[in-house]
Design a protein around this motif. Structure first.
Motif, short mmCIF file in Angstrom:
data_model
loop_
_atom_site.label_atom_id
_atom_site.label_comp_id
_atom_site.label_asym_id
_atom_site.label_seq_id
_atom_site.Cartn_x
_atom_site.Cartn_y
_atom_site.Cartn_z
N GLN A 187 -8.10 0.22 -20.38
CA GLN A 187 -6.59 0.29 -20.80
C GLN A 187 -6.01 1.21 -19.64
O GLN A 187 -6.51 2.02 -19.27
N ASN A 188 -4.88 0.66 -19.09
CA ASN A 188 -4.05 1.29 -17.98
C ASN A 188 -2.62 1.78 -18.68
O ASN A 188 -1.92 0.91 -19.14
N LEU A 189 -2.35 2.79 -18.21
CA LEU A 189 -0.96 3.37 -18.21
C LEU A 189 -0.47 3.95 -17.08
O LEU A 189 -1.05 4.66 -16.29
N LEU A 190 0.93 3.41 -16.90
CA LEU A 190 1.63 3.75 -15.66
C LEU A 190 2.55 4.46 -16.12
O LEU A 190 3.64 3.82 -16.61
N PHE A 191 3.09 5.71 -15.56
CA PHE A 191 4.07 6.59 -15.84
C PHE A 191 4.85 6.74 -14.32
O PHE A 191 4.09 6.99 -13.18
N SER A 192 6.19 6.36 -14.35
CA SER A 192 6.81 6.58 -13.07
C SER A 192 8.34 6.97 -13.54
O SER A 192 8.88 6.42 -14.36
N ALA A 193 8.95 7.88 -12.55
CA ALA A 193 10.47 8.14 -12.86
C ALA A 193 11.28 6.97 -12.25
O ALA A 193 12.39 6.93 -12.79
N THR A 194 10.69 6.41 -11.41
CA THR A 194 11.68 5.28 -10.61
C THR A 194 10.70 4.10 -10.45
O THR A 194 9.51 4.10 -10.62
N PHE A 195 11.51 3.01 -10.30
CA PHE A 195 10.72 1.85 -9.99
C PHE A 195 10.94 0.97 -8.91
O PHE A 195 11.96 0.15 -8.64
N SER A 196 10.39 1.57 -7.59
CA SER A 196 10.67 0.92 -6.23
C SER A 196 9.75 -0.51 -6.23
O SER A 196 8.99 -0.65 -7.28
N ASP A 197 9.91 -1.04 -5.38
CA ASP A 197 9.32 -2.46 -5.22
C ASP A 197 7.72 -2.16 -5.00
O ASP A 197 6.91 -2.92 -5.49
N GLU A 198 7.40 -1.12 -4.43
CA GLU A 198 6.07 -0.65 -4.16
C GLU A 198 5.39 -0.42 -5.50
O GLU A 198 4.09 -0.62 -6.04
N ILE A 199 6.32 0.30 -6.56
CA ILE A 199 5.66 0.53 -7.70
C ILE A 199 5.56 -0.58 -8.76
O ILE A 199 4.33 -1.01 -9.29
N LYS A 200 6.50 -1.38 -8.50
CA LYS A 200 6.40 -2.84 -9.18
C LYS A 200 5.15 -3.54 -8.59
O LYS A 200 4.29 -4.17 -9.43
N LEU A 202 2.23 -2.48 -7.47
CA LEU A 202 1.17 -1.67 -7.93
C LEU A 202 1.12 -2.06 -9.41
O LEU A 202 -0.04 -2.29 -9.96
N ALA A 203 2.17 -1.94 -10.27
CA ALA A 203 2.27 -2.44 -11.77
C ALA A 203 1.74 -3.75 -11.96
O ALA A 203 0.81 -3.96 -12.75
N ASP A 204 2.24 -4.80 -11.05
CA ASP A 204 1.73 -5.90 -11.16
C ASP A 204 0.00 -6.28 -11.16
O ASP A 204 -0.40 -7.05 -11.87
N GLY A 205 -0.24 -5.62 -10.34
CA GLY A 205 -1.85 -5.95 -9.78
C GLY A 205 -2.65 -5.11 -10.98
O GLY A 205 -3.67 -5.48 -11.05
N LEU A 206 -2.22 -3.89 -11.49
CA LEU A 206 -2.88 -3.34 -12.34
C LEU A 206 -2.69 -3.34 -13.75
O LEU A 206 -3.75 -3.35 -14.47
N LEU A 207 -1.63 -3.69 -14.35
CA LEU A 207 -1.32 -3.73 -15.59
C LEU A 207 -1.53 -5.40 -16.14
O LEU A 207 -0.85 -5.97 -15.45
N ASN A 208 -2.00 -5.48 -17.19
CA ASN A 208 -2.19 -6.64 -17.96
C ASN A 208 -1.10 -6.70 -19.10
O ASN A 208 -1.24 -6.08 -20.33
N ASN A 209 -0.11 -7.67 -19.11
CA ASN A 209 0.73 -7.84 -20.12
C ASN A 209 1.11 -6.44 -20.80
O ASN A 209 0.95 -6.28 -22.02
N PRO A 210 1.86 -5.62 -20.18
CA PRO A 210 2.01 -4.29 -20.38
C PRO A 210 3.27 -4.11 -21.30
O PRO A 210 4.09 -4.92 -21.27
N ALA A 211 3.41 -3.15 -22.16
CA ALA A 211 4.27 -2.84 -23.15
C ALA A 211 5.30 -2.12 -22.21
O ALA A 211 4.47 -1.33 -21.23
N THR A 212 6.56 -2.31 -22.27
CA THR A 212 7.31 -1.49 -21.12
C THR A 212 8.29 -0.61 -21.76
O THR A 212 8.82 -0.87 -22.91
N ILE A 213 8.31 0.67 -21.41
CA ILE A 213 9.31 1.68 -22.16
C ILE A 213 9.87 2.22 -21.04
O ILE A 213 9.62 2.58 -20.13
N GLU A 214 11.39 2.74 -21.18
CA GLU A 214 12.21 3.45 -20.30
C GLU A 214 13.02 4.20 -21.03
O GLU A 214 13.80 3.72 -21.84
N VAL A 215 12.76 5.44 -20.80
CA VAL A 215 13.58 6.69 -21.78
C VAL A 215 15.01 7.08 -21.23
O VAL A 215 16.00 7.08 -21.73
N ALA A 216 14.79 7.52 -19.90
CA ALA A 216 15.93 7.98 -19.33
C ALA A 216 16.48 6.78 -18.26
O ALA A 216 15.55 6.21 -17.56
#
Ligand code: AMP
Length: 493
Positions: A187-200, A202-216
């Motif tokens: 199971q993989n969890l990725l927390f990030s304050a911002t979503f740059s293309d690089e983060i996206k 990384l997330a695309d390669g790492l996460l499998n059909n993730p739930a997404t949450i954005e609080v702030a």
């Protein structure tokens, strides 16, 4: 909604109650059930939202309720690392592990933290003894992997905390090496304050059909923080700060400077005014950093002066005052800095001392946070209206820092071969003002191999050339030009 209705066991709810928290924060309300579901998670949450408990509580729940977790006793049974939490800095790693211990105190799970800047042997011993939950900075974890002193083959849950910061600090290669050593089914969890293309990416390669949450809202500043700009002449900043601290009787102030040298200087000056201050930055030993932080936390140290990287992970409840003595090079850092105050619903005040040199930086910050910040001139510190801006010093010491800036675009943008004089670098990540300056600045290190690299800021505005990093890369961890350089910089290893 109480914590007990989120699906957590009594042991965990009891530990939370011991801390005095009664109501989950929004990230906790959303992340806890999502993680307990067992799927991957992509969470947009900055520090101060309660994100650490947001992943720690369900992690403890999952590990303690599985058959392996139930079979554990506190002294026997061989333990394997079942959860790995990666963080960008030592301070954050230590704080996350402390949270794991606090919230997990009524479970049978144990934890350890490993980071650089301290001896490796006690860590080896601890790992040998058996650890369920490991919190680590990427560089030191890699050292252990290379020495064969850590076994990640049983990891069930991976958490990347403050992933954006890890990428900013040039840890992407290390992270990829760590990922390669983990079992594919997890199971993989990725927390990030911002979503740059690089983060996206990384997330695309790492996460499998993730739930997404954005609080702030992305790049939003926390509403409860009162923000203010005090215009001031560049050479009056220090007396103004001493004046503010004394007249308002501020007892716990976190002050940000742009450079390590600036931090040391300011500490000396404040001490000269009878104000107890200490600096925390990458050139300080780990023990000095830990001491400064603990004295600041317990209230014996009035002023802690920090650079951006060092301040990452500082977690103090209800820190009342944050001062931007210098504005940050990178606008997003403003949001991170002031996030130190007004944490998890508490109110706080963030003031910025802004001189004429920093007007462009202020504009960039206001654009990012979509607010015009109120200006307040302090009587006796009225800025000289005829003052002309001067170039900004982007980092401490060494040749070229005055010329190298992407902001001014001097690092070759004037036709001078960037690397030739050894001053090429520039600020590979900050926003170039002059067309063409960015490419020159970024190319400086790569072309000649002899330049000062670049400061590798987070926005990466200078683009491709800097990242391809063929050369000297003085202070450019993000470029990956020379991994050994950034590792020795003490930023989280
Ligand atoms: P974090 O975003 O994880 O760095 O947490 C920010 C601060 O909020 C920390 O000081 C936590 O101890 C605190 N905190 C975490 N959860 C809660 C909660 N449910 N209620 C109030 N404060 C909390």
């Amino acid at each position: 909604m109480p914590f007990s209705s989120l699906g957590l066991s009594d042991a965990i709810v009891r530990a939370v109650a011991d801390t005095g928290y009664t109501t989950p924060t929004p990230i906790q309300t959303q992340a806890i059930p999502a993680v307990l579901n067992g799927g991957d998670l992509l969470a947009g949450a900055q520090t101060g939202t309660g994100k650490t408990a947001g992943f720690t509580l369900p992690l403890l729940q999952l590990l303690s309720s599985s058959p392996v977790g139930k079979a554990l006793t506190s002294t026997t049974s061989p333990r394997a690392i079942r959860a790995l939490i990666l963080t960008p800095t030592r301070e954050l790693a230590a704080q996350v592990e402390e949270s794991v211990r606090i919230y997990g105190k009524y479970t049978k799970l144990n934890s350890a933290v490993i980071f650089g800047g301290v001896g490796i042997n006690p860590q080896i011993k601890q790992l040998k003894h058996g650890v369920d939950i490991l919190v680590a900075t990427p560089g030191r974890l890699l050292d252990h992997m290379q020495q064969g002193t850590v076994d990640l083959s049983k990891v069930e849950i991976l958490i990347l905390d403050e992933a954006d910061r890890m990428l900013d600090m040039g840890f992407i290669r290390d992270i990829r090496k760590v990922l390669a050593a983990l079992p594919p089914k997890r199971q993989n969890l990725l927390f990030s304050a911002t979503f740059s293309d690089e983060i996206k990416a990384l997330a695309d390669g790492l996460l499998n059909n993730p739930a997404t949450i954005e609080v702030a809202r992305r790049n939003s500043t926390v509403e409860v923080i009162a923000q203010k700009i005090h215009p001031v002449d560049r050479d009056k900043k220090h007396p103004m700060l001493a004046h503010l601290i004394k007249t308002h009787n501020w007892t716990q102030v976190l002050v940000f400077t742009r450079t390590k040298h600036g931090a040391n200087n300011l500490v000396d000056k404040l001490e000269g005014n009878g104000i107890k201050a200490m600096a925390i930055h990458g050139n300080k030993s780990q023990s000095a950093r830990t001491r400064a932080l603990s004295e600041f936390k317990d209230g014996t140290l009035q002023v802690l002066v920090a650079t951006d990287i060092a301040a990452r992970g500082i977690d103090i409840d209800q820190l009342p005052h944050v001062v931007n003595y210098d504005l940050p090079n990178v606008p997003e850092d403003y949001v991170h800095r002031i996030g130190r105050t007004g944490r998890a619903g508490a109110t706080g005040e963030a003031v910025s001392l802004v001189c004429v040199d920093e007007h462009d930086m202020l504009k960039d910050i206001e654009k990012l946070i979509k607010q015009t910040l109120p200006r307040e001139v302090i009587p006796g510190f009225e800025p000289d209206p005829t003052a002309r801006p001067q170039p900004i010093q982007l980092r401490s010491g060494g040749p070229g820092h005055r010329n190298g800036g992407g902001r001014g675009g001097n690092g070759g943008g004037r036709g001078k071969p960037a690397g030739a004089g050894g001053n090429g670098g520039g600020n590979g990540g900050s926003k170039p003002r002059a067309p063409g300056a960015s490419a020159s600045a970024g190319n400086g290190g790569g072309r000649s191999g002899g330049g000062n690299g670049g400061n590798g800021g987070r926005s990466g505005g200078a683009g491709g050339p800097a990242r391809s990093g063929g050369g000297g890369g003085g202070n450019a961890p993000r470029n990956g030009a020379n991994p050994s350089q950034h590792r020795s910089g003490g930023r989280g290893r």
